[in-house]
Design a protein around this motif. Structure first.
Motif, PDB file in Angstrom:
ATOM      1  N   PRO A  26       0.825  -1.205   0.000  1.00  0.00           N
ATOM      2  CA  PRO A  26       0.000   0.000   0.000  1.00  0.00           C
ATOM      3  C   PRO A  26       0.868   1.268   0.000  1.00  0.00           C
ATOM      4  CG  PRO A  26       0.066  -0.957   2.184  1.00  0.00           C
ATOM      5  CD  PRO A  26       0.839  -1.876   1.290  1.00  0.00           C
ATOM      6  N   LEU A  27       0.236   2.358  -0.312  1.00  0.00           N
ATOM      7  CA  LEU A  27       0.930   3.654  -0.244  1.00  0.00           C
ATOM      8  C   LEU A  27       1.318   3.944   1.205  1.00  0.00           C
ATOM      9  CD1 LEU A  27       1.623   6.335  -1.796  1.00  0.00           C
ATOM     10  CD2 LEU A  27      -0.637   7.146  -1.091  1.00  0.00           C
ATOM     11  N   ARG A  28       2.544   4.380   1.412  1.00  0.00           N
ATOM     12  CA  ARG A  28       2.983   4.747   2.769  1.00  0.00           C
ATOM     13  C   ARG A  28       3.081   6.269   2.874  1.00  0.00           C
ATOM     14  NH1 ARG A  28       4.725   0.118   5.109  1.00  0.00           N
ATOM     15  NH2 ARG A  28       5.335  -1.490   3.651  1.00  0.00           N
ATOM     16  N   ILE A  29       2.865   6.736   4.066  1.00  0.00           N
ATOM     17  CA  ILE A  29       2.866   8.185   4.268  1.00  0.00           C
ATOM     18  C   ILE A  29       4.061   8.593   5.129  1.00  0.00           C
ATOM     19  CG2 ILE A  29       1.525  10.161   5.082  1.00  0.00           C
ATOM     20  CD1 ILE A  29       0.103   8.525   2.888  1.00  0.00           C
TER      21      ILE A  29
ATOM     22  N   TYR B 284      -3.385   3.603   6.680  1.00  0.00           N
ATOM     23  CA  TYR B 284      -2.077   3.990   6.136  1.00  0.00           C
ATOM     24  C   TYR B 284      -0.998   3.917   7.209  1.00  0.00           C
ATOM     25  CZ  TYR B 284      -4.458   5.819   2.024  1.00  0.00           C
ATOM     26  OH  TYR B 284      -5.205   5.930   0.882  1.00  0.00           O
ATOM     27  N   ALA B 285       0.159   3.385   6.838  1.00  0.00           N
ATOM     28  CA  ALA B 285       1.310   3.438   7.744  1.00  0.00           C
ATOM     29  C   ALA B 285       1.927   4.827   7.639  1.00  0.00           C
ATOM     30  CB  ALA B 285       2.331   2.380   7.353  1.00  0.00           C
ATOM     31  N   VAL B 286       2.370   5.350   8.788  1.00  0.00           N
ATOM     32  CA  VAL B 286       2.893   6.716   8.829  1.00  0.00           C
ATOM     33  C   VAL B 286       4.290   6.715   9.437  1.00  0.00           C
ATOM     34  CG1 VAL B 286       2.516   9.050   9.723  1.00  0.00           C
ATOM     35  CG2 VAL B 286       0.546   7.604   9.163  1.00  0.00           C
TER      36      VAL B 286
ATOM     37  N   GLY C 233       8.790  14.694  20.034  1.00  0.00           N
ATOM     38  CA  GLY C 233       9.931  15.064  19.198  1.00  0.00           C
ATOM     39  C   GLY C 233      10.674  13.847  18.680  1.00  0.00           C
ATOM     40  N   ALA C 234      10.182  12.675  19.007  1.00  0.00           N
ATOM     41  CA  ALA C 234      10.872  11.449  18.565  1.00  0.00           C
ATOM     42  C   ALA C 234      10.486  11.098  17.126  1.00  0.00           C
ATOM     43  CB  ALA C 234      10.495  10.295  19.482  1.00  0.00           C
ATOM     44  N   THR C 235      11.432  10.492  16.459  1.00  0.00           N
ATOM     45  CA  THR C 235      11.130   9.886  15.167  1.00  0.00           C
ATOM     46  C   THR C 235      10.468   8.543  15.447  1.00  0.00           C
ATOM     47  OG1 THR C 235      13.024  10.904  14.112  1.00  0.00           O
ATOM     48  CG2 THR C 235      12.199   8.895  13.115  1.00  0.00           C
ATOM     49  N   PHE C 236       9.383   8.273  14.790  1.00  0.00           N
ATOM     50  CA  PHE C 236       8.780   6.959  14.998  1.00  0.00           C
ATOM     51  C   PHE C 236       7.996   6.533  13.771  1.00  0.00           C
ATOM     52  CE2 PHE C 236       4.279   7.999  15.732  1.00  0.00           C
ATOM     53  CZ  PHE C 236       4.340   9.358  16.052  1.00  0.00           C
ATOM     54  N   GLU C 237       7.705   5.254  13.730  1.00  0.00           N
ATOM     55  CA  GLU C 237       6.867   4.731  12.655  1.00  0.00           C
ATOM     56  C   GLU C 237       5.584   4.209  13.276  1.00  0.00           C
ATOM     57  OE1 GLU C 237       8.271   2.752   9.366  1.00  0.00           O
ATOM     58  OE2 GLU C 237      10.306   3.537   9.511  1.00  0.00           O
ATOM     59  N   ALA C 238       4.488   4.560  12.653  1.00  0.00           N
ATOM     60  CA  ALA C 238       3.190   4.108  13.161  1.00  0.00           C
ATOM     61  C   ALA C 238       2.524   3.290  12.061  1.00  0.00           C
ATOM     62  CB  ALA C 238       2.330   5.312  13.519  1.00  0.00           C
ATOM     63  N   VAL C 239       2.062   2.122  12.435  1.00  0.00           N
ATOM     64  CA  VAL C 239       1.433   1.263  11.431  1.00  0.00           C
ATOM     65  C   VAL C 239       0.003   0.948  11.865  1.00  0.00           C
ATOM     66  CG1 VAL C 239       3.627   0.254  10.707  1.00  0.00           C
ATOM     67  CG2 VAL C 239       2.291  -0.882  12.477  1.00  0.00           C
ATOM     68  N   PRO C 240      -0.884   0.823  10.891  1.00  0.00           N
ATOM     69  CA  PRO C 240      -2.279   0.559  11.273  1.00  0.00           C
ATOM     70  C   PRO C 240      -2.458  -0.773  11.974  1.00  0.00           C
ATOM     71  CG  PRO C 240      -2.033   0.551   8.876  1.00  0.00           C
ATOM     72  CD  PRO C 240      -0.730   1.011   9.443  1.00  0.00           C
TER      73      PRO C 240
END
Lengths: 297, 135
Positions: free
Chosen positions: A7-10, A38-40, B52-59
């Motif tokens: 999928p498109l990632r953001i 969407y993953a961000v 202020g942290a870099t992070f990745e968020a996934v559904p």
């Protein structure tokens, strides 16, 4: 495995060239994107996307008149799109995301509740009871090892295969309670599982043979008794017990294959096995006899 | 732009060189089920965005695992990673099912099904709170 298309990632881009979003706006936007599937990646100062492997990325930010910094390291077929979201409401940003997704022809995220078994190989003994039990082809075998191969075949909210696993090795991460949800397996869980239905023992070790035998017996019984209402009552009682003991949803019980389907499936499995055995026999026969060199003489 | 930035955290407003600093925090929203209390997952996300942290968020990690998403391999390859999701045993085998086994000793999995938002965020941001900037 479900659709292989990524999928498109953001990317919420807040590096040098892009000004920061306000905290609340940042939170609301991230939450909305996640809830839409969407993953961000939140990219801050002194950071970047990391080693992006593939797929399409949409970078959202306040880029100003200078525009975004040039993207770095975006080879390997990675596609990057940029949208300036200065002054846009969250709903407008979501529309922009959908617009880009439409351009990329990537799949709509979400739409499937990811419900499927996950095997804890620290516990699994490869007994294949799950494979025998599941009638929806969720499981398969690869290099003689049990695997979950068709996740999307699994019936939502049905944890039945984990109930028959004698080793408590099958998880459903979205299940309500432990240890099926992945919680630590305790001694009392193991003792409880040991008392579960042992499918092999119950069916005499030959699942399909036993099913055929049961079907034959049932036919004989019905032909002599002709008591369909009694049979229906028995079936209902059996389904109620399955539902109660295994927590199996009605939908699954309703979609269970008929006895005829099961028999057909058994015949197919038997034919496949026979073909495989024949093939392996042919391979063995076609091998040249070992030479003296092979024996190290 | 006004932010409630924690002074002990790296200053996100300082434009810096674009360097290879991978994300070390992964947040799973568990978007397709109601097994994590909404107030917990919302608070964790809110505090992460403010940190202020870099992070990745996934559904949903389950969905990514079923898709064998290569992003899981990228995340599993991090030197150290902190994951806010559900039960560690489930997370471990979800990654494994996607052919992306997590490192044994350098991963910390925080369980939003049982821990409070405060506990989860504190653990997630611990390196930052200690004044250590992730390398």
């Amino acid at each position: 495995m479900i659709t292989p298309k990524l999928p498109l990632r953001i990317g919420l881009y807040q590096n040098g060239g892009s000004r920061l979003l306000g905290d609340d706006r940042h939170y609301n936007l991230t939450r909305s994107l996640l809830d839409k599937g969407y993953a961000v990646s939140v990219i801050r100062s002194d950071s970047r996307l990391g080693p992006v492997l593939d797929g399409a990325w949409l970078l959202l930010g306040h880029f100003g008149k200078d525009g975004p910094l040039p993207a770095m390291g975006n080879g390997n077929g990675v596609k990057l799109y940029f949208r300036d979201i200065e002054g846009l409401e969250t709903s407008q940003i979501l529309d922009a995301v959908e617009e880009v997704r439409g351009e990329t022809e990537l799949p709509d995220p979400g739409g499937w509740k990811p419900w499927f078994p996950v095997i804890d190989y620290n516990r699994c003994t490869n007994c294949m009871q799950c494979l025998s039990f599941c009638l929806f082809d969720v499981y398969g075998v690869h290099e003689e090892k049990i695997q979950v191969q068709n996740e999307s075949n699994c019936k939502t909210d049905c944890p039945a295969c984990s109930r028959v696993c004698p080793e408590v090795a099958i998880l459903f991460p979205k299940y309500k309670s432990g240890p099926i949800n992945g919680d630590v397996v305790r001694q009392e869980d193991i003792q409880r599982e040991a008392m579960k239905v042992d499918i092999s023992a119950l069916l005499g070790g030959d699942l399909y043979g036993s099913l055929r035998q049961r079907q034959t017996e049932a036919r004989q019984r019905f032909s002599t008794e002709r008591d369909e209402s009694r049979a229906l009552l028995e079936r209902k009682k059996c389904l109620r017990k399955l539902k109660k003991d295994f927590d199996i949803p009605d939908e699954v019980l309703m979609s269970l294959p008929s006895a005829g389907d099961i028999q057909e499936r058994a015949e197919r499995a038997k034919a496949k096995l026979a073909a495989r055995q024949e093939r392996s026999q042919t391979v063995r026969d076609s091998r040249p006899a070992p030479s003296e060199d092979d024996w190290g003489i | 732009m006004a932010t409630n930035h924690d002074p002990t955290l790296p200053d996100p407003t300082t434009p810096g060189p674009v360097t290879a600093q991978p994300a070390k925090i992964l947040y799973c929203r568990c978007a397709y089920a109601k097994v994590i209390a909404p107030e917990v997952k919302d608070e964790v996300l809110q505090r992460l965005t403010r940190s202020g942290a870099t992070f990745e968020a996934v559904p949903d990690l389950c969905e990514m695992s079923a898709r064998r998403d290569p992003a899981l391999k990228r995340l599993a390859a991090e030197d150290e990673i902190k994951i806010a999701a559900c039960y560690p045993r489930a997370v471990k085998w979800l990654f494994s099912a996607a052919q992306a086994p997590l490192p044994k000793d350098t991963v910390e999995i925080l369980n939003m099904r049982v821990d409070s938002a405060g506990t989860v965020v504190e653990r997630l941001l611990q390196a930052y709170s200690n004044g250590e900037k992730p390398s």
